[in-house]
Design an enzyme around this catalytic site. Structure first.
Site, short mmCIF file in Angstrom:
data_model
loop_
_atom_site.label_atom_id
_atom_site.label_comp_id
_atom_site.label_asym_id
_atom_site.label_seq_id
_atom_site.Cartn_x
_atom_site.Cartn_y
_atom_site.Cartn_z
N LYS A 80 0.88 -1.28 0.02
CA LYS A 80 0.07 -0.09 -0.12
C LYS A 80 0.88 1.25 -0.15
CE LYS A 80 -4.00 2.11 2.58
NZ LYS A 80 -4.88 1.90 3.57
N SER A 150 -9.52 2.36 1.67
CA SER A 150 -8.23 3.05 1.38
C SER A 150 -7.12 2.06 0.94
CB SER A 150 -7.66 3.86 2.59
OG SER A 150 -7.19 3.31 3.46
N SER A 174 -10.66 -0.31 6.33
CA SER A 174 -10.08 -0.20 4.79
C SER A 174 -9.02 -1.76 4.60
CB SER A 174 -9.01 0.64 5.04
OG SER A 174 -9.66 2.09 4.86
#
Length: 439
Positions: A80, A150, A174
């Site tokens: 991420k 996210s 998320s």
């Protein structure tokens, strides 16, 4: 299986082929890159990916003598884009950090790299992983819908078989919500179980690093590497004779037909497998968890982004500006009450959850909503995030449009390995839930 289809392997399968010298890391990486090339126009899961860097790293891994190889040797992982990577930019989906290189790895990336994982690229996120306005990424099962949360790129990349697992983070929902929307396992360990050094967070009290995979067996691999352990080694789990709690929570009226049907089907499947399922109504003091989470998160965000606000306010999303400026007029008393009340409820939920094999609860209101303007509601996730308990999305069900709907299992804090054992057996049962991926 042809080399072209190696991308379809889960991590455990690919690892075995590499260990047996039946495929090389480079061959595996090329299959994944081919998959991305075929699908990237539709899914767009990557914020940064350099095929030449990937292949160079793959060849380096192939050159390591067998006796020196790590436990994840050659397995590709998406990271991420709020986690530092020494050989890739970390941009946080923000113009403030466009093409920003910080030449260190975040602690989770260090751990994976040392274990022999192939750091494949940076997956998309919302701005600073803090807002609900969607990134560019599309749900691989329906390009007109959000992949959620996210951690959108990580969830979509794993679901679309572009990598076997990926790193995500959760502040509200998320990890769990994208797991549900994409039809994969999303595991949020106990808060604090994994180092967050080198990861840009918005809430010191909530943010947790977690993982996506297409099997619990793969999650067990990565849990070993991160040394997740319970105080007592969990016994092998059997569903027959176990007692599960069905917990709809106060926000159950926001459940759509897909989630309602998933909870009903899950109850039926567990009972058919010999388990006992009883409905759990939490004590009234848990009913304010949504508001308490909001106060806790608001107080943390107010501090976390003061620097960017001070030097580049015009480049921040309005939501973050309002948080830093405390537009809601939250008092310090509100913040302290949230911190203290939630802290007092954590040992209570441990005791309640400890009376069951696991708590079964919704992962999302329904299927992924249409459009990319919003990543969807985290209303069913925030309470469990604030309580710091481990949570895992189990796929297996579908909504009215044939898109995935998952359900969450909850255990007491620092029962992470126990929860994975339970999830592995429950996951086998939920495969009969009716959802079949068309990817």
């Amino acid at each position: 299986m042809s080399f072209h289809n190696l991308h379809r392997l889960n991590a455990s399968e690919a690892l075995q082929l590499i260990r047996d010298d039946r495929i090389s890391v480079e061959q595996y990486a090329k299959s994944l890159l081919n998959r991305i090339q075929e699908r990237d126009d539709q899914v767009q899961a990557w914020a940064y990916l350099d095929p030449e860097l990937v292949l160079s790293q793959a060849r380096s891994l192939d050159s390591i003598p067998k006796e020196q190889r790590g436990p994840l040797h050659g397995l590709a992982v998406g990271v991420k884009d709020i986690m530092y990577t020494k050989d890739m930019p970390t941009e946080h989906n923000s113009p403030i950090y466009r093409s920003s290189f910080v030449q260190i790895d975040a602690s989770p990336v260090m751990t994976l790299r040392k274990a022999g994982a192939l750091i494949f690229g940076k997956t998309t996120t919302t701005e600073f992983a803090s807002i609900t306005v969607g990134s560019k990424t599309h749900n691989p099962h329906d390009y007109g819908r959000t992949p959620g949360g996210s951690s959108s790129g990580s969830g979509a990349a794993v679901a679309d078989m572009q990598v076997p697992f990926a790193l995500g983070t959760q502040t509200a929902g998320s990890i769990i919500r994208p797991g549900s929307f994409n039809g994969i396992f999303g595991f949020k360990p106990t808060w604090g179980a994994i180092s967050r050094e080198g990861v840009r967070f918005c809430s010191i009290n909530l943010d947790t690093v977690g993982f996506y995979a297409r099997s619990v067996q793969d999650l067990q691999l990565i849990a070993d590497v991160f040394r997740l352990s319970d105080d007592e080694d969990p016994e092998p789990f059997t569903v027959r004779g176990a007692k599960f709690a069905l917990c709809k929570t106060k926000v159950w009226p926001q459940a759509g037909p897909g989630t309602v049907q998933a909870m009903e089907k899950a109850t039926e499947l567990l009972r058919s497998a010999g388990a006992e399922v009883e409905e759990l109504v939490l004590p009234e003091e848990f009913n304010k968890m949504q508001d308490l989470h909001a106060f806790m998160m608001g107080g943390d965000v107010r501090v976390a982004f003061l620097g960017e606000y001070t030097v580049a306010k015009d480049s921040l999303d309005d939501f973050m500006v309002r948080q830093v400026e405390n537009a809601s007029k939250m008092t310090r008393r509100d913040q302290l009450n949230a911190l203290d009340t939630i802290a007092s409820l954590r040992p209570k939920i441990d005791t309640i959850a400890g009376g069951y094999a696991a708590i079964l609860t919704p992962s999302s209101p329904d299927e992924a909503p249409e459009g990319l303007g919003s990543t969807g509601s985290a209303v069913f996730n925030t309470m469990w995030t604030a309580l710091h308990v481990p949570a895992i999305n189990i796929p297996g069900f579908s909504g009215g449009n044939g898109l995935p709907v998952g359900l969450t299992l909850i255990a007491p804090r620092y029962k992470d390995r126990y929860l994975l054992n339970v999830s592995e057996e429950v996951g086998k049962i939920f495969k009969e839930g009716g959802w079949v991926s068309r990817l």
